[in-house]
Scaffold this active site. Structure first.
Site, PDB file in Angstrom:
ATOM      1  N   VAL A 117      44.569  67.771 -56.346  1.00 45.31           N
ATOM      2  CA  VAL A 117      45.123  66.991 -57.415  1.00 45.31           C
ATOM      3  C   VAL A 117      44.886  65.567 -56.915  1.00 45.31           C
ATOM      4  O   VAL A 117      45.121  65.003 -55.930  1.00 45.31           O
ATOM      5  CB  VAL A 117      46.412  67.345 -57.539  1.00 45.31           C
ATOM      6  CG1 VAL A 117      46.766  66.606 -59.091  1.00 45.31           C
ATOM      7  CG2 VAL A 117      46.680  68.893 -57.945  1.00 45.31           C
TER       8      VAL A 117
ATOM      9  N   ALA B 285      61.982  61.930 -49.007  1.00 47.10           N
ATOM     10  CA  ALA B 285      61.301  61.909 -47.827  1.00 47.10           C
ATOM     11  C   ALA B 285      59.836  61.727 -47.940  1.00 47.10           C
ATOM     12  O   ALA B 285      59.439  60.955 -47.126  1.00 47.10           O
ATOM     13  CB  ALA B 285      61.374  63.514 -47.335  1.00 47.10           C
ATOM     14  N   THR B 286      59.232  61.991 -49.114  1.00 47.54           N
ATOM     15  CA  THR B 286      58.004  61.670 -49.295  1.00 47.54           C
ATOM     16  C   THR B 286      57.734  61.227 -50.591  1.00 47.54           C
ATOM     17  O   THR B 286      56.952  60.293 -51.087  1.00 47.54           O
ATOM     18  CB  THR B 286      56.755  62.628 -49.171  1.00 47.54           C
ATOM     19  OG1 THR B 286      57.120  63.904 -50.021  1.00 47.54           O
ATOM     20  CG2 THR B 286      56.848  63.351 -47.927  1.00 47.54           C
ATOM     21  N   GLY B 287      58.973  61.349 -51.409  1.00 47.51           N
ATOM     22  CA  GLY B 287      58.751  60.797 -52.982  1.00 47.51           C
ATOM     23  C   GLY B 287      59.154  59.356 -52.913  1.00 47.51           C
ATOM     24  O   GLY B 287      59.756  58.743 -51.909  1.00 47.51           O
TER      25      GLY B 287
ATOM     26  N   ASP C  54      40.330  72.332 -42.115  1.00 47.95           N
ATOM     27  CA  ASP C  54      39.786  72.093 -43.075  1.00 47.95           C
ATOM     28  C   ASP C  54      38.763  73.039 -43.678  1.00 47.95           C
ATOM     29  O   ASP C  54      38.125  73.796 -42.747  1.00 47.95           O
ATOM     30  CB  ASP C  54      38.835  70.722 -42.831  1.00 47.95           C
ATOM     31  CG  ASP C  54      39.659  69.552 -43.535  1.00 47.95           C
ATOM     32  OD1 ASP C  54      40.876  69.740 -43.963  1.00 47.95           O
ATOM     33  OD2 ASP C  54      39.181  68.378 -43.584  1.00 47.95           O
TER      34      ASP C  54
ATOM     35  N   SER D 176      45.655  75.933 -53.130  1.00 46.33           N
ATOM     36  CA  SER D 176      44.216  76.403 -53.036  1.00 46.33           C
ATOM     37  C   SER D 176      44.201  76.889 -51.561  1.00 46.33           C
ATOM     38  O   SER D 176      43.103  77.602 -50.961  1.00 46.33           O
ATOM     39  CB  SER D 176      43.351  75.551 -53.402  1.00 46.33           C
ATOM     40  OG  SER D 176      43.159  74.274 -52.715  1.00 46.33           O
TER      41      SER D 176
ATOM     42  N   TYR E  77      50.338  75.216 -43.002  1.00 43.90           N
ATOM     43  CA  TYR E  77      50.710  74.886 -44.360  1.00 43.90           C
ATOM     44  C   TYR E  77      50.314  76.075 -45.434  1.00 43.90           C
ATOM     45  O   TYR E  77      51.098  76.295 -46.343  1.00 43.90           O
ATOM     46  CB  TYR E  77      49.982  73.605 -44.931  1.00 43.90           C
ATOM     47  CG  TYR E  77      50.159  73.240 -46.277  1.00 43.90           C
ATOM     48  CD1 TYR E  77      51.428  72.740 -46.816  1.00 43.90           C
ATOM     49  CD2 TYR E  77      49.113  73.195 -47.133  1.00 43.90           C
ATOM     50  CE1 TYR E  77      51.330  72.477 -48.241  1.00 43.90           C
ATOM     51  CE2 TYR E  77      49.021  73.183 -48.327  1.00 43.90           C
ATOM     52  CZ  TYR E  77      50.174  72.542 -49.043  1.00 43.90           C
ATOM     53  OH  TYR E  77      50.530  72.286 -50.387  1.00 43.90           O
TER      54      TYR E  77
END
Length: 332
Positions: A185, A45-47, A293, A132, A155
């Site tokens: 990351v 899906a995102t890979g 954010d 985080s 999320y």
């Protein structure tokens, strides 16, 4: 990354969910290079398939094209596996705000499926990607694992629920779990395209195209940017640790330094300018702040150092130089 010095036995059979993604594919590569058998579970899906193309002919690598929302796929993937490195998830705060249902289905229901499958397969340890974002509106700085605030996005809620589920499975079923709260990351193979692209590869591609990068807000927001090899180190240390006090808990995965978005773009212009001098003269534009954010993020990595021997080698400058080189050579 060379992980031989971390004393990871090549005899282990390791499952990497989301193994075609940015972090997952780097983990697969490092583990294969160490001589491990690696199974990847991904629904793409995102890979990206190209992230795994160089591994497909390796007899120690197996790809299962499946979905963590399907319990049978999870059971198949966990069969005869020693350790699970669960990276599969739908990332991005904006994506979760736009589509909270799918984020929950993948990140919570899929996570539960994987926990059950790992429990039933009697895997030695279940290591999972936490976030985080769990710190939410906590004003505490630096971020310490046992002090969190209220989540600021769907999320963030899903990733906190992962930690709660892992804790319950540890206590109820005697599973060994370790959660890794990743802090921003970045590095090789991180996708620069799409609506939810991470800030570093997105800015790199814009600068290489001689376009002005747009910062959300005034550029003062800061992050603890973490190079991919530091993340690989923490995943491997989570597998190899024999310290029972080190399991059934969560750790920050970061470098422990804060960089503002203005500083980040300045470094990117400097390092890319070494390849193309025009880039160093490109102006920055500013836009509205993004919903959800967190203004500032800085991790304490004392716990990871104490219990897992974590010793990150790459600060923001060292990591960015490596990342910029990879993007210049592969995506220009």
């Amino acid at each position: 990354m060379d992980i031989e010095k971390l004393n990871l036995s090549s005899n282990y059979r390791i499952l990497v969910t989301g193994g075609a993604g940015f972090i997952g594919s780097n983990l697969c590569e490092a583990l294969i290079n160490n001589g491990n058998f690696v199974r990847c579970l991904d629904n793409f899906a995102t890979g990206k398939r190209e992230n795994l193309s160089h591994l497909m002919s390796n007899s120690n690598f197996e790809l299962i094209e499946g979905d963590i929302r399907n319990s049978k796929d999870c059971q198949k993937a966990c069969s005869e596996i020693d350790f699970v490195l669960h990276q599969a998830a739908l990332g991005s705060v904006p994506r979760s705000i736009n589509d909270p249902y799918t984020s929950n289905e993948v990140n919570v229901s899929g996570f539960l499926n994987m926990l059950i499958a790992a429990r039933d397969a009697k895997v030695k340890r279940f290591v999972y990607a936490a976030s985080s974002s769990t710190y939410g509106d906590s004003k505490n700085m630096p971020k310490i694992e046992n002090i969190i605030g209220s989540p600021l996005s769907p999320y963030a809620i899903t990733k906190y629920v992962n930690e709660l589920y892992a804790n319950v499975f540890s206590k109820t079923y005697g599973m060994e779990t370790i959660g890794l709260r990743y802090f921003n990351v970045f590095g090789r193979k991180q996708d620069p395209n799409g609506a939810y692209a991470a800030v570093i590869p997105k800015f790199v591609m814009q600068l290489m195209d001689h376009k002005s990068p747009t910062i959300n807000g005034d550029g003062s927001f800061s992050r603890d940017f973490t190079y991919i090899d530091n993340v690989i180190e923490m995943n491997v240390r989570s597998i190899t640790s024999s310290n029972l006090k080190a399991v059934n808990t969560v750790y920050n995965v970061a470098y422990g330094e804060r960089t503002s978005l203005n500083e980040l773009v300045g470094l990117l212009k400097q390092y890319l300018g070494e390849y193309d001098s025009k880039i160093s003269t490109i102006d920055i534009t500013y836009g509205p702040e993004r919903k959800g954010d967190v203004p500032h993020s800085l991790a304490s990595i004392d716990k990871a150092k104490k219990f897992l021997g974590y010793n990150p080698k790459f600060d923001i400058k060292h990591g960015l130089k490596h990342a910029v080189k990879w993007y210049w050579e592969n995506l220009r």
